[in-house]
Design a protein around this motif. Structure first.
Motif, short mmCIF file in Angstrom:
data_model
loop_
_atom_site.label_atom_id
_atom_site.label_comp_id
_atom_site.label_asym_id
_atom_site.label_seq_id
_atom_site.Cartn_x
_atom_site.Cartn_y
_atom_site.Cartn_z
N ARG A 288 16.79 -6.85 -1.35
CA ARG A 288 16.83 -5.71 -0.43
C ARG A 288 16.18 -4.48 -1.05
N ASP A 289 16.53 -4.21 -2.32
CA ASP A 289 16.03 -3.01 -2.98
C ASP A 289 14.54 -3.09 -3.29
N GLU A 290 14.10 -4.25 -3.79
CA GLU A 290 12.72 -4.37 -4.24
C GLU A 290 11.73 -4.59 -3.10
N LEU A 291 12.15 -5.32 -2.07
CA LEU A 291 11.22 -5.69 -1.00
C LEU A 291 11.49 -4.97 0.31
N GLY A 292 12.61 -4.25 0.39
CA GLY A 292 12.89 -3.49 1.60
C GLY A 292 13.17 -4.34 2.82
N VAL A 293 13.79 -5.50 2.63
CA VAL A 293 14.11 -6.38 3.75
C VAL A 293 15.63 -6.48 3.90
N THR A 294 16.07 -6.88 5.08
CA THR A 294 17.49 -7.04 5.34
C THR A 294 17.73 -8.33 6.12
N HIS A 295 18.97 -8.54 6.53
CA HIS A 295 19.32 -9.77 7.24
C HIS A 295 19.42 -9.51 8.74
N THR A 296 19.30 -10.57 9.50
CA THR A 296 19.58 -10.52 10.93
C THR A 296 21.10 -10.40 11.10
N PRO A 297 21.59 -9.47 11.91
CA PRO A 297 23.04 -9.37 12.10
C PRO A 297 23.65 -10.70 12.50
N LEU A 298 24.81 -11.01 11.94
CA LEU A 298 25.45 -12.29 12.19
C LEU A 298 25.71 -12.50 13.68
N ILE A 299 26.11 -11.46 14.39
CA ILE A 299 26.39 -11.60 15.82
C ILE A 299 25.14 -12.03 16.58
N ASP A 300 23.97 -11.53 16.15
CA ASP A 300 22.72 -11.93 16.81
C ASP A 300 22.40 -13.39 16.54
N THR A 301 22.58 -13.82 15.29
CA THR A 301 22.30 -15.21 14.94
C THR A 301 23.24 -16.15 15.69
N LEU A 302 24.52 -15.81 15.75
CA LEU A 302 25.49 -16.67 16.43
C LEU A 302 25.27 -16.68 17.94
N THR A 303 24.89 -15.53 18.51
CA THR A 303 24.63 -15.48 19.95
C THR A 303 23.45 -16.38 20.31
N ALA A 304 22.39 -16.32 19.50
CA ALA A 304 21.23 -17.17 19.73
C ALA A 304 21.59 -18.64 19.55
N THR A 305 22.45 -18.93 18.58
CA THR A 305 22.87 -20.31 18.33
C THR A 305 23.67 -20.86 19.50
N VAL A 306 24.60 -20.08 20.01
CA VAL A 306 25.41 -20.51 21.15
C VAL A 306 24.52 -20.80 22.36
N ALA A 307 23.59 -19.90 22.63
CA ALA A 307 22.70 -20.09 23.78
C ALA A 307 21.87 -21.36 23.64
N ALA A 308 21.33 -21.58 22.44
CA ALA A 308 20.48 -22.75 22.22
C ALA A 308 21.28 -24.05 22.31
N ARG A 309 22.44 -24.10 21.66
CA ARG A 309 23.22 -25.33 21.69
C ARG A 309 23.79 -25.61 23.09
N ARG A 310 24.19 -24.57 23.79
CA ARG A 310 24.69 -24.76 25.15
C ARG A 310 23.60 -25.35 26.04
N ALA A 311 22.38 -24.84 25.93
CA ALA A 311 21.29 -25.36 26.73
C ALA A 311 20.99 -26.81 26.38
N GLN A 312 21.02 -27.14 25.09
CA GLN A 312 20.73 -28.51 24.67
C GLN A 312 21.82 -29.48 25.11
N LEU A 313 23.07 -29.05 25.03
CA LEU A 313 24.17 -29.91 25.48
C LEU A 313 24.11 -30.14 26.99
N GLN A 314 23.77 -29.12 27.73
CA GLN A 314 23.64 -29.28 29.19
C GLN A 314 22.50 -30.21 29.54
N ALA A 315 21.41 -30.13 28.76
CA ALA A 315 20.26 -31.00 29.02
C ALA A 315 20.58 -32.47 28.75
N GLN A 316 21.56 -32.71 27.89
CA GLN A 316 21.94 -34.09 27.54
C GLN A 316 22.88 -34.72 28.57
N GLN A 317 23.43 -33.90 29.44
CA GLN A 317 24.40 -34.44 30.42
C GLN A 317 23.70 -35.19 31.56
#
Length: 317
Positions: A288-317
């Motif tokens: 973070r200090d040397e390269l000036g980068v940070t992380h994606t907020p956990l809530i954003d990562t989990l929200t995207a994960t839920v949306a993706a897995r929900r769509a994939q599970l629905q497609a399998q039905q």
């Protein structure tokens, strides 16, 4: 336009390709099976083979390679021989072709620790997989220090995100049961703090390492969300998905240790059981200090994960 060769089409290979595309790279994907991804040139390459350097030379002749991102892996419990061959081939190729090597690494080389793991932590692993990963970087680092090649290792913790996959501890096998209102079965203690690295953040730093000379010759930890237990992740997923409170039935590690006598894969998995039977936290402030980068907020990562897995599970039905 920089030309980047990506070895491996798993979660990290694909995330690196996505990030490289955003930076305008020309990308060649090399896999043992000939996997294809839109927007890349695909070649078949077994990087452990004796003629791998010749294959890389041929690719270089067609289109000079500026960087090789090593995002491939090998079956658990059988790392030593293929990683030794891969390291030898990559050092030979990078020396001859004057290309940068970027290793997608992990935290195995440090071994168990009672403190958070930083890049300055010694590579003291005593188990086979940890010793193997430590040796890969040590050989690459020594060749870089000798002026023979340019190498970088980017290290992250366990994957999290829409493309983490079924094998990841916080991947499909944790997310899917929560979305389906079923019990999940995590390994180890689900209430211990644990670092999780977003796959997209990992790929972005791997892509950056292909061209940022400040990163040469060193290991870098991917900035990751503050440590959270598996139970905390599960509860956040349930909240995002508006699903019932998750039920977790923890699986102890002793059955894996017992199975390790008959199965190399179980032996490899049991070696890293400490990561889920004690706190497992990665420090990332240096990056973070040397390269000036940070992380994606956990809530954003989990929200995207839920949306993706929900769509994939629905497609399998």
């Amino acid at each position: 336009m920089p030309h980047t060769l990506v070895l491996g089409a798993g979660p990290l290979g694909r995330a690196t390709i996505d990030a490289c595309k955003l930076d305008g790279h020309d990308i060649t994907l090399a896999t043992r099976s000939g996997t294809t991804i839109d927007g890349t040139t695909s070649i078949v390459l077994d990087i452990t083979a004796a003629d791998a350097t010749n294959m890389l030379r041929t690719t270089h002749e067609d289109h000079p390679i500026d960087a090789i991102v090593v995002a491939c892996n090998f079956p658990y419990g059988k790392w030593e021989a293929p990683w030794a061959a891969t390291t030898t081939n990559l050092i030979a190729a990078a020396t001859e072709l004057d290309t940068t090597i970027v290793l997608a690494g992990n935290l195995y080389g440090y071994g168990p620790s009672t403190s958070s793991l930083s890049e300055s932590h010694p590579l003291n692993a005593k188990f086979a997989s940890g010793r193997t990963r430590a040796k890969v970087w040590q050989r690459m680092h020594e060749a870089t220090q000798a002026g023979q090649i340019r190498a970088v290792e980017v290290r992250g913790s366990d994957y999290i995100g829409p493309t983490a996959g079924g094998a990841a501890h916080a991947g499909d096998r944790l997310i899917d049961p929560i979305l389906q209102g079923k019990a999940a079965y995590p390994l180890g203690n689900p209430d211990l703090p644990h670092s999780w690295t977003a796959v997209a953040d990992f790929g972005a730093l791997l892509a950056r390492a292909t061209s940022d000379s400040r990163m040469h010759g060193a290991a870098w930890h991917v900035p990751s969300a503050p440590a959270a237990s598996i139970r905390e992740l599960a509860e956040q997923v349930a909240t995002i998905a508006e699903a019932p409170k998750p039920t977790l039935h923890a699986i102890p590690y002793w059955p894996m240790r017992a199975a390790a006598f008959a199965s190399p894969m179980m032996r490899g998995l049991s070696e890293v059981g400490y990561q889920f039977t004690q706190p497992f936290v990665m420090a990332d402030q240096h990056t973070r200090d040397e390269l000036g980068v940070t992380h994606t907020p956990l809530i954003d990562t989990l929200t995207a994960t839920v949306a993706a897995r929900r769509a994939q599970l629905q497609a399998q039905q």
